[in-house]
Design an enzyme around this catalytic site. Sequence first.
Site, PDB file in Angstrom:
ATOM      1  N   ARG A 271       0.857  -1.182   0.000  1.00  0.00           N
ATOM      2  CA  ARG A 271       0.000   0.000   0.000  1.00  0.00           C
ATOM      3  C   ARG A 271       0.892   1.231   0.000  1.00  0.00           C
ATOM      4  O   ARG A 271       1.481   1.597   1.009  1.00  0.00           O
ATOM      5  CB  ARG A 271      -0.918  -0.025   1.225  1.00  0.00           C
ATOM      6  CG  ARG A 271      -1.660   1.285   1.443  1.00  0.00           C
ATOM      7  CD  ARG A 271      -2.801   1.153   2.442  1.00  0.00           C
ATOM      8  NE  ARG A 271      -2.416   0.581   3.714  1.00  0.00           N
ATOM      9  CZ  ARG A 271      -1.813   1.249   4.704  1.00  0.00           C
ATOM     10  NH1 ARG A 271      -1.468   2.517   4.540  1.00  0.00           N
ATOM     11  NH2 ARG A 271      -1.536   0.660   5.852  1.00  0.00           N
ATOM     12  N   HIS A 275      -3.613   4.352   4.752  1.00  0.00           N
ATOM     13  CA  HIS A 275      -4.757   3.430   4.790  1.00  0.00           C
ATOM     14  C   HIS A 275      -5.997   4.081   4.195  1.00  0.00           C
ATOM     15  O   HIS A 275      -6.683   3.511   3.355  1.00  0.00           O
ATOM     16  CB  HIS A 275      -5.008   3.005   6.237  1.00  0.00           C
ATOM     17  CG  HIS A 275      -6.198   2.122   6.424  1.00  0.00           C
ATOM     18  ND1 HIS A 275      -6.228   0.817   5.974  1.00  0.00           N
ATOM     19  CD2 HIS A 275      -7.395   2.353   7.001  1.00  0.00           C
ATOM     20  CE1 HIS A 275      -7.405   0.283   6.271  1.00  0.00           C
ATOM     21  NE2 HIS A 275      -8.132   1.185   6.890  1.00  0.00           N
ATOM     22  N   TYR A 284       3.805   4.798  11.461  1.00  0.00           N
ATOM     23  CA  TYR A 284       4.128   3.387  11.678  1.00  0.00           C
ATOM     24  C   TYR A 284       5.013   2.770  10.592  1.00  0.00           C
ATOM     25  O   TYR A 284       5.315   1.582  10.643  1.00  0.00           O
ATOM     26  CB  TYR A 284       2.839   2.557  11.833  1.00  0.00           C
ATOM     27  CG  TYR A 284       1.827   2.732  10.715  1.00  0.00           C
ATOM     28  CD1 TYR A 284       1.926   2.009   9.531  1.00  0.00           C
ATOM     29  CD2 TYR A 284       0.760   3.611  10.856  1.00  0.00           C
ATOM     30  CE1 TYR A 284       0.999   2.162   8.517  1.00  0.00           C
ATOM     31  CE2 TYR A 284      -0.175   3.775   9.848  1.00  0.00           C
ATOM     32  CZ  TYR A 284      -0.055   3.042   8.680  1.00  0.00           C
ATOM     33  OH  TYR A 284      -0.980   3.205   7.667  1.00  0.00           O
TER      34      TYR A 284
END
Length: 374
Positions: A271, A275, A284
Amino acid sequence: MADPSRRAGMDDPVTAEAYMLPSGQPVQLVDPDGLHVHNDKYPLPDGEALLKAYRELVVGRRVNDQANALVRQGRLAVYPSSHGQEACQVASALCIGADDWLFPTYRDTVAVIAKGVDPVQTLTLLQGDWHSGYDPYEHKVSIQATPLATQLLHAVGVAHAAKLKGEDTVVVALCGDGATSEGDFHEALNFAAVFHLPVVFFVQNNQYAISVPLNKQTVAPSLAHKAIGYGMPGERVDGNDTAALLAVLGKAVDRARQGGGPALVEAHTYRMQSHTNADDATRYRTDDEVAEWAPKDPLVRLRAYLKELNVLTEELEEEIAGLAETVAAQMRDGLNAETEVDPEDLFRFVFTEKTSQLREQAAMLRDELSRESA
């Protein structure tokens, strides 16, 4: 119930185990430089199939870019981008026929559009409307599911119904790596295996379930290895290699249609963006990690290979780019259009017959609106 190895024509348990285990490395047919990688098990799709996929890839990338812009303009409530994962999206739609079913997740907008659903209707749900925006039966595409793994149970139900009715239907059920940690994932795979159903479970392993990395979810050698526990074959594939995806998914779909039962395919992809627009991925993961995946871009890779084949000309590239811009314009026009809201819809579709409480609430709202307009 018959042993899965016998269904596959394998009496030797060792042969059966090898049949169900995935490849040691993800299947790859075109490398990041656009060069063909030979594979004895999976033949390379022909130029026409790859050109069709490339067309959908270009449209899909433009859809992602335009949807992100519409979020910033307040025309979409949320958008889970599939930038970098478009090959998975496109292959899942192109590997099945018009009468086969696709069960997407919230991130699979490009797959839904590639299956033939109108782009504006596809994005209606993400606009914040109360309905899905399209008729699932028209294109055999279920509504996009936000809860993790719930669509897998529905997919298995459709596959079971098709088998009971004797239909020549295959179901492709999409999910992410995070969904494999859900109980619904287990129930769906177990039911599909026990009843030997024509469904292909396609896991897009993009390395993160929001902020949770894969190594915090499982210590299995791969997600595809989970298949053997259910008595079905598993396979790993390079999720940024469109050719490999078409070959692997195509084989799994053909096997299911011929009565071979379910299969689990895991695509290794990434990705590239957050998100959703509400997420900050820098909290993160590092920029260096993201940069490592940039050269593996599925769009760049397939373009290089098709140019090497002399299949993709400059004129054709311009034509495809024009098609993508037409789709983007359609999205802008459709989602910028103001819609008339009917307050009665709040009560109209809750129960077939309104309860006394709903009738009372509807009357209160009508009274308030009439006083405001007076």
